[in-house]
Design a protein around this motif. Structure first.
Motif, short mmCIF file in Angstrom:
data_model
loop_
_atom_site.label_atom_id
_atom_site.label_comp_id
_atom_site.label_asym_id
_atom_site.label_seq_id
_atom_site.Cartn_x
_atom_site.Cartn_y
_atom_site.Cartn_z
N GLN A 115 0.85 -1.19 0.00
CA GLN A 115 0.00 0.00 0.00
C GLN A 115 0.89 1.24 0.00
OE1 GLN A 115 -3.16 -0.16 2.96
NE2 GLN A 115 -3.25 -2.39 2.85
N TRP A 116 1.44 1.57 -1.17
CA TRP A 116 2.42 2.65 -1.25
C TRP A 116 1.80 4.02 -0.99
CZ3 TRP A 116 1.84 6.57 -4.77
CH2 TRP A 116 1.02 6.34 -5.88
N LYS A 117 0.54 4.19 -1.38
CA LYS A 117 -0.10 5.50 -1.15
C LYS A 117 -0.21 5.79 0.34
CE LYS A 117 -2.82 5.64 -5.43
NZ LYS A 117 -4.18 5.66 -6.02
N GLN A 118 -0.63 4.80 1.12
CA GLN A 118 -0.74 4.99 2.57
C GLN A 118 0.63 5.19 3.20
OE1 GLN A 118 -2.34 2.84 0.74
NE2 GLN A 118 -4.42 2.46 1.45
N LEU A 137 7.19 2.08 -2.20
CA LEU A 137 7.05 2.68 -3.53
C LEU A 137 7.64 1.76 -4.59
CD1 LEU A 137 8.01 6.33 -2.54
CD2 LEU A 137 5.76 5.58 -3.36
N SER A 138 8.67 1.01 -4.21
CA SER A 138 9.26 0.04 -5.13
C SER A 138 8.26 -1.03 -5.51
CB SER A 138 10.51 -0.60 -4.48
OG SER A 138 10.98 -1.68 -5.25
N LYS A 139 7.54 -1.53 -4.51
CA LYS A 139 6.54 -2.57 -4.77
C LYS A 139 5.39 -2.04 -5.61
CE LYS A 139 7.62 -5.48 -0.82
NZ LYS A 139 7.18 -6.11 0.44
N GLY A 140 5.17 -0.71 -5.53
CA GLY A 140 4.12 -0.10 -6.34
C GLY A 140 4.63 0.42 -7.67
N GLN A 141 5.93 0.13 -7.96
CA GLN A 141 6.57 0.55 -9.21
C GLN A 141 6.49 2.08 -9.40
OE1 GLN A 141 4.69 -1.99 -12.19
NE2 GLN A 141 6.30 -3.52 -11.94
N GLN A 142 6.68 2.79 -8.32
CA GLN A 142 6.64 4.25 -8.35
C GLN A 142 8.07 4.79 -8.20
OE1 GLN A 142 3.66 6.01 -8.76
NE2 GLN A 142 2.81 3.96 -9.11
N TRP A 143 8.90 4.53 -9.21
CA TRP A 143 10.31 4.86 -9.09
C TRP A 143 10.56 6.37 -9.00
CZ3 TRP A 143 12.99 7.85 -12.59
CH2 TRP A 143 12.43 8.02 -13.86
N GLU A 144 9.76 7.17 -9.67
CA GLU A 144 9.97 8.62 -9.62
C GLU A 144 9.70 9.17 -8.22
OE1 GLU A 144 7.34 9.14 -13.03
OE2 GLU A 144 8.90 10.38 -13.94
#
Length: 505
Positions: free
Chosen positions: A224-227, A254-261
């Motif tokens: 749950q990268w957003k939380q 964020l890595s698990k959510g593929q949110q690299w930026e």
């Protein structure tokens, strides 16, 4: 004379030669040298009752310290730091035999010993003994017992203890809630961690940096990268300074959510705050970048890490090698392996697996085979993934015989074969009809290809999902010959067929 010889003792607990400064080594608060006593108690084959009786009878101050409980506190605390549970329990039994009073501080020290090893069952048993002996429990008792549950990931018992703590009216501290949240995180129960976090705030207990770090870790485990990012912002808004553990956990989420930026932004924010990112922080971001196909950024970060003289680990090199695979950088991959040897960082099967995947993608079966020899030299046992990568590399370069040799070697050495293995070997030998048909039949018998053919009275279907190109080619030949041909040769069966289909995936 025990009084004269107390300063030095043999390993068996007996007296040794007297020392002129023996008296100076005594702890004035207890009347004897605590370190010396503890060393003797922790020695192999120590006579615990004898050692303790000698210490107790040394002088009036020693006798008084044992009666008041100060001696037991000092001894148990020292043994706790040595993590010698056998010595702790032997001292505990002696206290009972000697009819000496045990206070809450002694129970707490004992629980703390078992908390270090995550033995929550014994911690609970000790709490039950406190109830039987009418020894009141305090916040440290509960916090330490909850921490024992946390180390084992037993969130149910951690929550039960927190509830009991509140019912008993014991002062609630952030430490108890933090340990409970961490137990929920390790037990993969994100929702319960959120409930405890909300309850903590409702009860007026102020969350601290450890609380937020534990919650972010829980969100990371729950993908749950957003939380996780929102909790990091809440932590900053409450005026709690940047914390490397919290930031590292957020980057991992964020890595698990593929949110690299976003992960890169969080990393740079930590750097700009003046805090120095840890090895874990770098590893988390490198992993995030390579998984998001940002292999150049990952390798640049690796160079930055070394430039900053951070101690790179086997995990760091693993992320770097996987980045090389994504970028088809086989030369750089080999350089990193040599670098690990120079730095005396032991390579494991995961490291070799990443290197093998890189060689497979780069169509370098020659290097793949050399890497397998290198594994043998470094006493690393190849697993299924290693063999699969080597076979696939051989298949891509028309090295069917070598692929077959590796396939047979897996059987001889007892390495488990899976559907990837059969797909890879069929890619290599699909032009050899007899060999490929035999291997395909093996795969059918083992259940890897058991559901590809569906033959009904009115429909015939071949499902090539999850089959490689070579395996699909062999499967098609087998299906046409053994499934379709008998129907085509029987006019009655053929009349009933409404459709014939091939699903290619």
């Amino acid at each position: 004379n025990h009084n004269q010889n107390w300063g030095r003792r043999g390993a068996d607990g007996g007296p040794a030669a007297a020392s002129p400064d023996a008296h100076d080594s005594r702890d004035a608060s207890v009347g004897f040298d605590v370190n010396d006593v503890v060393s003797r108690l922790c020695a192999s084959r120590a006579n615990v009752p004898r050692v303790l009786e000698e210490a107790r009878s040394l002088n009036a101050a020693a006798r008084e310290s044992f009666e008041s409980g100060r001696a037991a506190t000092a001894i148990l605390s020292k043994i706790r730091h040595r993590r010698n549970l056998d010595a702790v329990m032997a001292v505990w039994k002696w206290l009972d035999d000697a009819h000496l009073r045990k206070e809450v501080i002694h129970y707490n020290t004992l629980i703390s010993c078992f908390e270090k090893s995550g033995d929550w069952r014994t911690a609970i048993d000790i709490m039950a003994e406190m109830d039987r002996n009418s020894v009141p429990k305090n916040d440290f008792t509960y916090c330490t017992s909850i921490a024992a549950c946390e180390k084992d990931g037993n969130w149910q018992m951690a929550v039960t203890l927190l509830d009991q703590m509140e019912r008993d009216g014991v002062k609630r501290t952030p430490h108890a809630y933090n340990a409970c949240i961490s137990a929920c995180e390790k037990g993969m129960n994100v929702q319960k961690a959120m409930d405890i976090f909300d309850r903590m705030k409702r009860n007026g207990v102020e969350p601290n940096v450890v609380t937020y770090s534990a919650m972010i870790s829980a969100y990371e485990k729950g993908h749950q990268w957003k939380q996780a990012l929102s909790t990091l912002h809440e932590m900053k808004n409450r005026g709690l300074g940047p914390n490397v553990v919290a930031y590292s956990a957020c980057i991992s989420a964020l890595s698990k959510g593929q949110q690299w930026e976003k992960a890169l932004d969080v990393f740079r924010e930590l750097e700009d705050s003046g805090e120095r990112p840890s090895v874990v922080t770098y590893n988390s971001l490198m992993s995030c970048l390579e998984k998001s196909l940002q292999w150049e950024r990952a390798l640049n970060l690796f160079d930055e890490m070394k430039y900053n003289k951070l101690p790179v680990t086997v995990v760091t090199y693993g992320a770097a090698l996987m980045a090389c695979e994504k970028g088809l950088q086989w030369q750089q991959c080999l350089d990193y392996l040599d670098e690990m040897t120079e730095r005396h960082i032991k390579k494991n099967v995961i490291i070799f697996g990443a290197a093998m995947s890189c060689m497979e993608k780069c169509c370098r079966p020659d290097i793949s085979l050399k890497l397998m020899e290198r594994m043998k030299e470094e006493s690393v046992q190849p697993n299924t993934h290693i063999f699969n990568s080597a076979i696939t590399a051989c298949a891509r370069c028309d090295m069917a015989e070598k692929a077959l040799e590796l396939f047979d070697k897996m059987k001889k050495t007892g390495v488990k074969q899976d559907v990837v293995t059969y797909n890879a070997i069929l890619d290599a030998v699909c032009s050899q009809q007899e060999v490929s048909r035999r291997i395909f039949q093996e795969g059918v018998q083992k259940g890897y290809y058991s559901k590809i053919s569906r033959l009904g009275t009115q429909w015939l279907e071949l499902d090539l999902h999850f089959l490689s190109l070579g395996a699909g080619e062999v499967a098609l030949g087998w299906w046409l010959e053994e499934g379709i041909l008998p129907v085509l040769c029987n006019s009655d069966k053929l009349k009933a067929v409404a459709s014939i289909g091939i699903v290619t995936g």
